[in-house]
Design a protein around this motif. Structure first.
Motif, short mmCIF file in Angstrom:
data_model
loop_
_atom_site.label_atom_id
_atom_site.label_comp_id
_atom_site.label_asym_id
_atom_site.label_seq_id
_atom_site.Cartn_x
_atom_site.Cartn_y
_atom_site.Cartn_z
N ASP A 42 0.87 -1.18 0.00
CA ASP A 42 0.00 0.00 0.00
C ASP A 42 0.91 1.24 0.00
OD1 ASP A 42 -1.88 1.97 0.39
OD2 ASP A 42 -2.56 1.25 2.35
N VAL A 43 0.98 1.91 -1.14
CA VAL A 43 1.89 3.05 -1.31
C VAL A 43 1.15 4.35 -0.96
CG1 VAL A 43 3.28 4.34 -2.98
CG2 VAL A 43 3.20 1.84 -3.07
N GLY A 44 1.73 5.15 -0.05
CA GLY A 44 1.05 6.36 0.43
C GLY A 44 -0.11 5.94 1.32
N ARG A 87 8.59 4.06 6.61
CA ARG A 87 8.53 5.46 6.19
C ARG A 87 9.35 5.60 4.91
NH1 ARG A 87 10.71 10.93 9.00
NH2 ARG A 87 9.49 12.33 7.67
N GLY A 88 8.75 6.21 3.89
CA GLY A 88 9.48 6.38 2.64
C GLY A 88 8.59 6.99 1.58
N ASP A 89 9.20 7.21 0.41
CA ASP A 89 8.50 7.84 -0.71
C ASP A 89 8.26 6.82 -1.81
OD1 ASP A 89 8.60 10.39 0.37
OD2 ASP A 89 10.63 10.72 -0.39
N ALA A 90 7.18 7.03 -2.57
CA ALA A 90 6.89 6.17 -3.72
C ALA A 90 8.04 6.19 -4.72
CB ALA A 90 5.61 6.67 -4.39
N GLU A 91 8.70 7.34 -4.83
CA GLU A 91 9.74 7.50 -5.86
C GLU A 91 10.98 6.67 -5.55
OE1 GLU A 91 8.08 9.86 -4.32
OE2 GLU A 91 7.25 11.26 -5.78
N GLU A 92 11.08 6.18 -4.32
CA GLU A 92 12.24 5.36 -3.93
C GLU A 92 11.77 4.35 -2.89
OE1 GLU A 92 16.86 6.45 -2.78
OE2 GLU A 92 15.40 8.05 -3.12
N ALA A 105 -2.09 2.22 -4.79
CA ALA A 105 -1.95 3.57 -4.24
C ALA A 105 -3.31 4.25 -4.32
CB ALA A 105 -0.90 4.36 -5.03
N GLN A 106 -3.91 4.48 -3.16
CA GLN A 106 -5.25 5.07 -3.10
C GLN A 106 -5.14 6.56 -2.75
OE1 GLN A 106 -8.90 3.03 -1.42
NE2 GLN A 106 -8.53 4.40 0.30
N LEU A 107 -5.51 7.43 -3.69
CA LEU A 107 -5.53 8.89 -3.50
C LEU A 107 -4.13 9.45 -3.28
CD1 LEU A 107 -8.61 9.05 -1.05
CD2 LEU A 107 -8.63 9.05 -3.55
N VAL A 108 -3.14 8.93 -4.00
CA VAL A 108 -1.74 9.29 -3.74
C VAL A 108 -0.99 9.81 -4.97
CG1 VAL A 108 0.50 8.38 -2.95
CG2 VAL A 108 -1.60 7.55 -1.91
N VAL A 109 -1.28 9.25 -6.14
CA VAL A 109 -0.46 9.54 -7.34
C VAL A 109 -0.34 11.05 -7.59
CG1 VAL A 109 -0.49 9.37 -9.86
CG2 VAL A 109 -0.81 7.33 -8.49
N PHE A 111 -0.23 13.35 -5.48
CA PHE A 111 0.60 14.02 -4.47
C PHE A 111 2.08 13.64 -4.60
CE2 PHE A 111 -3.58 14.07 -2.33
CZ PHE A 111 -3.68 15.43 -2.13
N MET A 112 2.40 12.68 -5.46
CA MET A 112 3.80 12.28 -5.61
C MET A 112 4.60 13.42 -6.23
SD MET A 112 3.44 8.39 -7.06
CE MET A 112 2.55 7.11 -6.17
N ARG A 113 5.86 13.57 -5.84
CA ARG A 113 6.73 14.60 -6.44
C ARG A 113 6.92 14.29 -7.91
NH1 ARG A 113 9.69 13.05 -2.44
NH2 ARG A 113 11.20 12.06 -3.82
N ASP A 114 7.09 12.98 -8.22
CA ASP A 114 7.35 12.53 -9.59
C ASP A 114 6.50 11.26 -9.79
OD1 ASP A 114 8.33 11.36 -11.88
OD2 ASP A 114 10.42 11.84 -11.46
C1 LIG Z 1 -4.92 11.81 0.36
S1 LIG Z 1 -3.76 10.91 1.30
C2 LIG Z 1 -4.21 9.21 0.97
C3 LIG Z 1 -3.87 8.30 2.13
C4 LIG Z 1 -4.44 6.88 2.03
N1 LIG Z 1 -3.92 6.16 0.89
C5 LIG Z 1 -5.94 6.90 1.99
O1 LIG Z 1 -6.53 6.30 1.08
O2 LIG Z 1 -6.54 7.50 2.88
C6 LIG Z 1 -2.27 11.09 0.39
C7 LIG Z 1 -1.10 10.36 1.03
O3 LIG Z 1 0.01 10.40 0.14
C8 LIG Z 1 1.17 10.53 0.93
N2 LIG Z 1 2.25 11.00 0.05
C9 LIG Z 1 2.55 12.27 -0.31
N3 LIG Z 1 3.64 12.27 -1.11
C10 LIG Z 1 4.01 10.99 -1.28
C11 LIG Z 1 5.07 10.33 -1.98
N4 LIG Z 1 5.95 11.02 -2.69
N5 LIG Z 1 5.15 8.99 -1.90
C12 LIG Z 1 4.25 8.27 -1.18
N6 LIG Z 1 3.24 8.84 -0.51
C13 LIG Z 1 3.12 10.16 -0.54
C14 LIG Z 1 0.76 11.49 2.03
O4 LIG Z 1 1.63 11.47 3.13
C15 LIG Z 1 -0.63 10.97 2.35
O5 LIG Z 1 -0.60 9.97 3.33
#
Ligand SMILES: C[S@@+](CC[C@H](N)C(=O)[O-])C[C@H]1O[C@@H](n2cnc3c(N)ncnc32)[C@H](O)[C@@H]1O
Length: 261
Positions: A42-44, A87-92, A105-109, A111-114
């Protein structure tokens, strides 16, 4: 910088967006074809609404989860004992190649930097035959809570950063293109619709003041009299409710596979 808006307590997130995440999770799990026996990342993960639901399907020990926000990682660990939450980022992603059978990845793409790097990493950690899936809100007019908020905000401030204009990856076309660019096969898209019921207007309004995500950050930074004006506008837009009411939300979803070599 964007992810700073998610350095908030898990409870604050849950009252704001997590109430939708919980509803969205089962539909997204079905769309992503996650079944018992699958090792899934589960990413993010945020405070863990999707991770918890995934654990219910595949078992907590089969679930990996990752998020850059320290309080969310702590909340997810508490919510899903036995899952491997890092703890970490999707990009790495801090996992080796082929460590999972699926990554979601639910509601995350958006918000990713890249996002391309993030989607490519999701593909890297999933083995041949596996699935990579994501969903994002249809920020245009599909997510009522945010639509009502930004429409009210823009009556007071032309420059309000309406997510319906600023967000990327808020259509199935954009998500499909991203997935193909990331090298995924058999790319398919769909819409997922959910709803949530508020006990009254304050149940909707208060969480905006917690500073969660772009709308919350905008609201929390307003001067008190401006915030009160926004509250009044939103109250009118929602129809001046005196009791419970329900809002709907539509997500765009994408799924792709990794073909065996
Ligand atoms: C709208 S929330 C969604 C959280 C969860 N997936 C959900 O469905 O409730 C966006 C999430 O993306 C995470 N996030 C932001 N930048 C990210 C990145 N570069 N890689 C992974 N996650 C990231 C935030 O910390 C936050 O937890």
């Amino acid at each position: 910088m964007r992810e700073m808006t998610f350095v908030v307590a898990g409870d604050a997130y849950d009252r704001f967006m997590g109430r939708y995440s919980r509803e969205l999770a089962p539909a997204f799990i079905e769309f992503a074809r996650i079944e018992p026996g699958v090792r899934v990342l589960d990413v993010g993960c945020g405070p863990g609404a999707l991770s918890e639901r995934l654990a219910g399907v595949v078992g907590a020990e089969q679930v990996g989860a990752v998020d850059p926000s320290e309080p969310f990682v702590a909340a997810c660990r508490e919510r899903v004992p036995g899952a491997d939450v890092r703890r970490g980022d999707a990009e790495e992603l801090p996992w080796q190649d082929d460590a999972f059978d699926a990554a979601v990845a639910q509601l995350v793409v958006n918000f990713m930097r890249d996002a391309l790097a993030g989607a490519s990493e999701m593909r890297r950690v999933v083995g041949p035959g596996g699935v990579v899936a994501a969903c994002t809100w249809d920020y245009g007019d599909g997510m009522e809570m945010l639509r009502l908020f930004w429409d009210a905000a823009r009556t007071l401030d032309d420059a309000a950063p309406d997510e319906g204009r600023t967000m990327r990856y808020r259509s199935t076309e954009e998500l499909g293109e991203l997935w193909r660019e990331a090298g995924l096969n058999d790319v398919d898209t769909d819409h997922l619709t959910v709803q949530t019921t508020y006990s009254g207007f304050d149940d909707l309004w208060e969480p905006f003041t917690f500073g969660v995500g772009p709308a919350g950050s905008y609201c929390a930074a307003l001067e008190p009299d401006r915030r009160q004006q926004l509250r009044d506008r939103l109250f009118e837009s929602v129809g001046a409710p005196t009791g419970p009411f329900t809002l709907g939300a539509r997500a765009c979803a994408v799924r792709g596979t990794i073909r065996a070599a």
